[in-house]
Design a protein around this motif. Structure first.
Motif, PDB file in Angstrom:
ATOM      1  N   ALA A 227      24.292  -5.037  12.488  1.00 31.16           N
ATOM      2  CA  ALA A 227      24.844  -4.052  11.552  1.00 31.16           C
ATOM      3  C   ALA A 227      23.872  -2.900  11.339  1.00 31.16           C
ATOM      4  O   ALA A 227      22.677  -3.117  11.148  1.00 31.16           O
ATOM      5  CB  ALA A 227      25.158  -4.711  10.214  1.00 31.16           C
ATOM      6  N   SER A 228      24.413  -1.674  11.426  1.00 29.65           N
ATOM      7  CA  SER A 228      23.711  -0.391  11.242  1.00 29.65           C
ATOM      8  C   SER A 228      22.747  -0.040  12.388  1.00 29.65           C
ATOM      9  O   SER A 228      22.097   0.994  12.355  1.00 29.65           O
ATOM     10  CB  SER A 228      23.033  -0.275   9.869  1.00 29.65           C
ATOM     11  N   ARG A 237      26.913   3.671  15.130  1.00 23.92           N
ATOM     12  CA  ARG A 237      26.398   2.523  14.380  1.00 23.92           C
ATOM     13  C   ARG A 237      27.363   1.347  14.353  1.00 23.92           C
ATOM     14  O   ARG A 237      28.546   1.522  14.109  1.00 23.92           O
ATOM     15  CB  ARG A 237      26.125   2.925  12.922  1.00 23.92           C
ATOM     16  N   ARG A 239      29.062  -1.728  12.636  1.00 19.66           N
ATOM     17  CA  ARG A 239      29.387  -2.054  11.251  1.00 19.66           C
ATOM     18  C   ARG A 239      29.696  -3.528  11.112  1.00 19.66           C
ATOM     19  O   ARG A 239      30.282  -4.132  12.003  1.00 19.66           O
ATOM     20  CB  ARG A 239      30.630  -1.295  10.822  1.00 19.66           C
ATOM     21  N   ARG A 240      29.334  -4.060   9.937  1.00 22.32           N
ATOM     22  CA  ARG A 240      29.694  -5.448   9.635  1.00 22.32           C
ATOM     23  C   ARG A 240      30.914  -5.435   8.721  1.00 22.32           C
ATOM     24  O   ARG A 240      30.921  -4.724   7.714  1.00 22.32           O
ATOM     25  CB  ARG A 240      28.528  -6.137   8.930  1.00 22.32           C
ATOM     26  N   CYS A 251      31.915  -1.796  16.658  1.00 21.73           N
ATOM     27  CA  CYS A 251      31.637  -0.377  16.888  1.00 21.73           C
ATOM     28  C   CYS A 251      32.993   0.324  16.858  1.00 21.73           C
ATOM     29  O   CYS A 251      33.818   0.103  17.746  1.00 21.73           O
ATOM     30  CB  CYS A 251      30.966  -0.171  18.243  1.00 21.73           C
TER      31      CYS A 251
END
Ligand code: ZN
Length: 257
Positions: A227-228, A237, A239-240, A251
């Protein structure tokens, strides 16, 4: 290291991980010779000469550790110890005890494994078989992949990795995947699993092989746990998101919703 060895004694330290009574386990394994070690789905399948099947599922934090003669068998949270004679030991160790150890007859095991879906690495598992199965489900595709009755052996790490590689959003309804997306997912799933196997598995924290060594696959992960961090394919980035009670890593550029 197990085939040919004989279980001299079984000691149950924590019985809550047993799917069989401790009495059955210790009595039926006494002096049983171990014949073979296989895997089906997430289960380690150890057969004895008596046609009994010792089935071990590691759950979240389980470890099945082998100690040869001369190696001290110290483990942090032993649940079952199998004394194999000549100072050799097999220990099932499990911190959180979501795992399971049980002794079944061959018939019981056959019945049990009928409930498991196909093996994704089997030669018989084809892209069109995956596509047909996906077409019958409206569940999110990540949830579909985790369901052991639909496909056996895929956990959250490899489901996320395969979906990222295939460019498919984890939340897409399974039956919305086109034939070419199913083919891509089939290819990615097999690639991800083969890479992980070649690297001895993924250790983020708990997993150890039979010798107590960590797997070396974590550096190969492209999305899971990142994540990030930038997507290795496009730089966007990762993401979760959370659904079905589990984290998913996505993504949004490579995996449009
Ligand atoms: Zn990307």
């Amino acid at each position: 290291v197990l085939p040919g060895r004989t279980v001299r004694r079984t000691r149950v330290v924590k019985s809550d991980i047993l799917g069989t009574s401790a009495w059955t386990l210790t009595r039926r394994l006494k002096d049983a010779r171990l014949r073979s070690v296989d895997r089906r789905g997430k289960n380690i399948v150890i057969r004895t000469d008596e046609d009994d099947v010792l089935v071990v599922n590691l759950g979240m934090t389980g470890r099945l550790l082998f100690f040869g003669a001369g190696r001290s068998a110290k483990t942090s949270h032993p649940a079952v110890r199998f004394d194999l004679g000549g100072e050799a030991r097999l220990v099932y160790d499990d911190v959180r005890r979501f795992g399971r150890v049980e002794l079944l007859t061959e018939t019981e095991w056959l019945k049990r494994q009928e409930r498991l879906g196909p093996e994704p690495l089997a030669r018989s598992f084809s892209p069109s078989q995956l596509h047909d199965r996906l077409q019958h489900s409206r569940t999110p595709v990540r949830t579909f992949l985790l369901d052991q009755r639909r496909i056996a052996g895929v956990g959250n790490i490899y489901a996320n990795e395969a979906l990222h590689m295939a460019g498919i959003h984890p939340r897409r309804a399974a039956n919305t995947l086109s034939r070419s997306e199913s083919e891509s997912l089939h290819r990615s799933l097999r690639r991800v699993l083969r890479t992980a196997l070649r690297s001895g598995g993924t250790t983020l924290r708990d997993y150890r092989d039979a010798n107590g060594n960590e797997g070396r696959n974590a550096p190969n992960l492209r999305a899971y746990g990142r994540a990030s961090l930038p997507c290795p394919a496009c730089g966007h980035r990762i993401r979760r998101i959370v659904f079905g009670g589990r984290s998913a890593f996505v993504c949004l550029r490579c995996q449009a919703p």
